[in-house]
Design a protein around this motif. Structure first.
Motif, PDB file in Angstrom:
ATOM      1  N   ARG B 120      10.113 -34.470   3.501  1.00 16.05           N
ATOM      2  CA  ARG B 120       9.084 -33.520   3.084  1.00 16.05           C
ATOM      3  C   ARG B 120       7.697 -34.151   3.165  1.00 16.05           C
ATOM      4  N   HIS B 121       6.804 -33.540   3.931  1.00 18.08           N
ATOM      5  CA  HIS B 121       5.415 -33.999   3.954  1.00 18.08           C
ATOM      6  C   HIS B 121       4.543 -33.121   3.083  1.00 18.08           C
ATOM      7  N   GLY B 122       4.775 -31.841   3.098  1.00 18.74           N
ATOM      8  CA  GLY B 122       3.886 -30.945   2.388  1.00 18.74           C
ATOM      9  C   GLY B 122       4.101 -29.499   2.816  1.00 18.74           C
ATOM     10  N   ALA B 123       5.093 -29.275   3.680  1.00 17.35           N
ATOM     11  CA  ALA B 123       5.377 -27.911   4.126  1.00 17.35           C
ATOM     12  C   ALA B 123       5.943 -27.088   2.973  1.00 17.35           C
ATOM     13  N   TRP B 124       6.545 -27.742   2.022  1.00 18.27           N
ATOM     14  CA  TRP B 124       6.996 -27.056   0.821  1.00 18.27           C
ATOM     15  C   TRP B 124       6.717 -27.966  -0.368  1.00 18.27           C
ATOM     16  N   PRO B 130      14.903 -26.737  -0.422  1.00 17.11           N
ATOM     17  CA  PRO B 130      15.356 -25.757   0.582  1.00 17.11           C
ATOM     18  C   PRO B 130      16.861 -25.527   0.647  1.00 17.11           C
ATOM     19  N   VAL B 137      11.457 -19.739  -0.639  1.00 20.00           N
ATOM     20  CA  VAL B 137      10.241 -19.893   0.148  1.00 20.00           C
ATOM     21  C   VAL B 137      10.515 -19.447   1.574  1.00 20.00           C
ATOM     22  N   PRO B 142       2.507 -19.465   2.242  1.00 15.03           N
ATOM     23  CA  PRO B 142       1.592 -20.420   2.870  1.00 15.03           C
ATOM     24  C   PRO B 142       2.126 -21.845   2.773  1.00 15.03           C
ATOM     25  N   GLY B 143       2.057 -22.580   3.866  1.00 21.37           N
ATOM     26  CA  GLY B 143       2.540 -23.956   3.894  1.00 21.37           C
ATOM     27  C   GLY B 143       1.613 -24.871   3.127  1.00 21.37           C
TER      28      GLY B 143
END
Lengths: 171, 515
Positions: B120-124, B130, B137, B142-143
């Protein structure tokens, strides 16, 4: 060294225009001239992998092999987006690649064109939009031309370039 | 039947890779099994977690471990309100990133000290998981932004950091490399991957089991045969379907063709990185001719969708087989000439020899697999360790090299091209008659495994389903999970300009790893 030279001679010139239909060779010739008229130099392409499965990349490598020899048409890939006329994007755009894709797009000087390569980039691949994937390139940056296929074969990639140059879309 | 360890655990036999035993274990047994595996010089194949709610009111963490003569699949049930499981990264370092990934996707924590996100980088958001069934989500949400990531800092006189990627100078996949360097020498490399994370495990949930084969074939295009075969093997194990012998042999043919295609491309790329463009043009031409045959006979240059659950999609005529024998002879001859030229080229050998070295002990400690392990003298290859048809009949001869440097990985690729050609000839000569596909598999079982030795290493797939009509979970594992950490070790003390060469010599997957 003599073995290397012998091998070079034995291989000869293998690039396809000799074996493809007349039309293709003609188009390629016309395109090189059109490029010279429009840009006065070779066309520079920067590629960004926005979450592709690497299939489209394999075909980008293939168009540069001696058989297809894309560079022989005056189209070459460059390392920096600052040197590029065209941004070629592959993949369904993973969200983690969105910032890098936008930065690369911004770094290209105007006028610039975007080419979305492959079914995923066009929004019709098997990776649908979800929590991690935007789903298509034109949801992030404007796209000028698309090439379908999973992955698109080298001939389709070359034809799309020829079409792009032929329509003076670069002006 | 040889009984596995721990007589008090009720092991059940699992189909897919024989012999495999599965059981639920408790907290102490979880670590015990890992320790025993380490003792027995076995290795960790895969580690993942699933949401078993609502059927069981718990989350599950799973591990598949390889022992000398059997496999174990252990599962540990975690509390649904506070899921956690014992850390095993001290036993198998390959578990470090997998445990971080399990937290990112499912929110189950191992208690290991490194709690940085991996996939995870920051998309969620950090509080969203997930793979939980109540995860909502969607693509429309918005990502997130790119969150800052705490790279390990190297401090000292004259040390500076150099970041490369995710967009690289050439046409390669996205990933970030953070190098700590003194002058031109690499002190440390830290990788950051997951730029190509596409939510594949979630995507599998919305596809039927048969449809899923197409997705498996697009995890990593250069290994599409290995992936679809491993996936098909798992589906077939769930359905108890018997694959016709002809199909098994044709699958072997496809896998060896894929191995050769990639080795040709890679040797070319390595000569180019080493400064001999001649090698690139020659090998890329050989590869081009090789994959044109794929297009002609299988309708796809990279053999996507040639393997389907139950069998294969295309047959070969006698004429095709005769032509292919000629093709093998021509390729063998061309490769021999080129190998000779490359070996004679002092400048190129100077670049290859002694750089990016890894000892067998280091690879053993890190749990490395596949081609990289074999180049350091570890004979790890599923085709001989646990041969499934046709490899039980073909009896592949596994090549190994001892030096563990770039030159050894190049030499091993040459060795493997010869051996794959031998296997292809054997298949072409003795191809069994019969149907290409059995009746469409009706997957009624609750689990299945598949594992195939792709050109990079062992590609693994596990499929599980609580009820015959319930949601299934597919876990798909690329050998690059084990081998990316090898690269971090291999570059230490090498020069920055040699980094691309060392990286190419491993040629690991990004998309396949990033899920």
């Amino acid at each position: 060294m003599h073995k290397l030279i012998r091998r070079l001679i034995a291989t000869g010139i293998v690039t396809i225009p000799r074996s493809v239909p007349e039309r293709f060779a003609q188009d390629a010739y016309e395109s090189s001239r059109a490029l010279l008229r429009q840009l006065g130099r070779a066309l520079a392409v920067r590629h960004v992998d926005a979450g592709s499965c690497n299939g489209c990349e394999l075909e980008i490598h293939a168009v540069n092999n001696p058989y297809y020899n894309l560079e022989g048409l005056g189209i070459h890939f460059v390392a920096s987006p600052r040197h590029a006329d065209i941004l070629m994007v592959t993949g369904p755009v993973s969200r983690h690649m969105v910032p890098a894709l936008l930065m690369t797009y911004e770094a290209l000087a105007d006028p610039k064109r975007v080419l979305a390569l492959g079914d995923c980039a066009m929004g019709r691949g098997i990776f649908h939009a979800n929590y991690a994937t935007v789903g298509r390139v034109d949801a992030v940056i404007p796209v000028d031309i698309t090439i379908a296929g999973c992955p698109p074969p080298p001939a389709a990639i070359i034809e799309a370039f020829l079409a792009l140059i032929g329509t003076s879309a670069l002006a | 039947m040889k009984t596995p360890l721990w007589q008090d655990i009720p092991w059940e036999s699992v189909k897919g890779i024989a012999p495999t035993y599965r059981a639920r274990v408790d907290k102490s047994q979880w670590r015990d099994v890992f320790l025993q595996c380490r003792e027995a010089t076995g290795r960790l194949i895969a580690l993942w977690a699933t949401d078993a709610r609502p059927e069981q009111a718990e989350f599950m963490v799973h591990a598949v471990l390889l022992f000398a003569d059997h496999w174990l699949w252990i599962s540990y049930g975690m509390d649904e309100t506070n899921p956690n499981y014992p850390d095993v990264s001290d036993i198998f370092p390959a578990a470090i990133r997998r445990q971080r990934a399990i937290y990112d996707l499912l929110g189950a924590s191992s208690g290991a000290s490194d709690t940085r996100p991996w996939l995870r980088h920051g998309a969620w958001l950090a509080r969203e998981f997930p793979l939980r069934r109540d995860f909502t989500v969607s693509a429309a949400t918005p990502g997130g932004h790119e969150e800052s990531y705490a790279f390990v800092r190297v401090k000292g006189d004259g040390i500076h950091e150099m970041g490369v990627g995710p967009v690289h100078a050439g046409t390669i996949e996205p990933g970030h490399f953070r190098l700590a360097i003194v002058g031109d020498e690499i002190m440390r490399l830290e990788e950051r991957l997951a730029y190509a994370h596409k939510g594949v495990e979630k995507r599998f949930e919305s596809l039927g089991l048969i449809e899923g084969a197409r997705l498996a074939g697009r995890m990593c295009a250069d290994s599409t045969v290995a992936y679809t075969w491993a996936y098909a093997m798992a589906v077939e194990a769930m359905s108890g379907c018997v694959v016709p012998a002809r199909a098994e042999w044709l699958r072997g043919l496809l896998l060896e063709r894929e191995r050769i295609a990639n080795h040709l491309g890679n040797i070319g790329a390595l000569s180019n990185d080493g400064g001999l463009a001649f090698g690139q043009t020659q090998f890329s031409l050989l590869k081009e001719r090789w994959i044109q045959t794929h297009q002609r006979l299988w309708g796809h240059r990279y053999l996507m969708d040639a393997i389907v659950p139950g069998g294969v999609a295309h047959d070969l005529t006698h004429q095709d087989r005769a032509q292919m024998e000629h093709e093998c002879n021509d390729l063998e001859q061309a490769v021999r000439i080129l190998q000779d030229i490359l070996a004679d080229h002092a400048g190129l050998q100077e670049r290859f020899l002694g750089i990016g070295c890894l000892t067998a002990a280091r690879i053993e400690a890190l749990g490395g697999v596949g081609l990289a392990a074999r180049a350091s003298g570890l004979a790890r290859d599923i085709r001989t360790e646990f041969p499934s048809p046709p490899y039980d009949t073909l009896a592949p001869r596994i090549a190994t090299r001892r030096q563990g440097d770039v030159a050894a990985r190049v030499a091993l690729r040459f060795d493997e091209i010869s051996e794959s050609l031998r296997l292809m000839r054997h298949i072409l000569a003795d191809l069994p008659e019969g149907p290409l596909i059995s009746a469409p598999p009706m997957a009624t079982g609750k689990q299945g495994l598949g594992c195939v030795e792709g050109w990079r290493g062992e590609v693994f797939v596990a499929i599980e389903r609580a009820a015959p009509d319930g949601l299934h979970h597919v876990h798909i594992h690329d050998p690059s999970w084990q081998n990316w950490p090898l690269l971090e070790q291999a570059v230490i003390g090498n020069l920055v300009p040699d980094f691309p060469l060392i990286n190419t010599s491993f040629n690991l997957a990004y998309s396949g790893h990033d899920l």
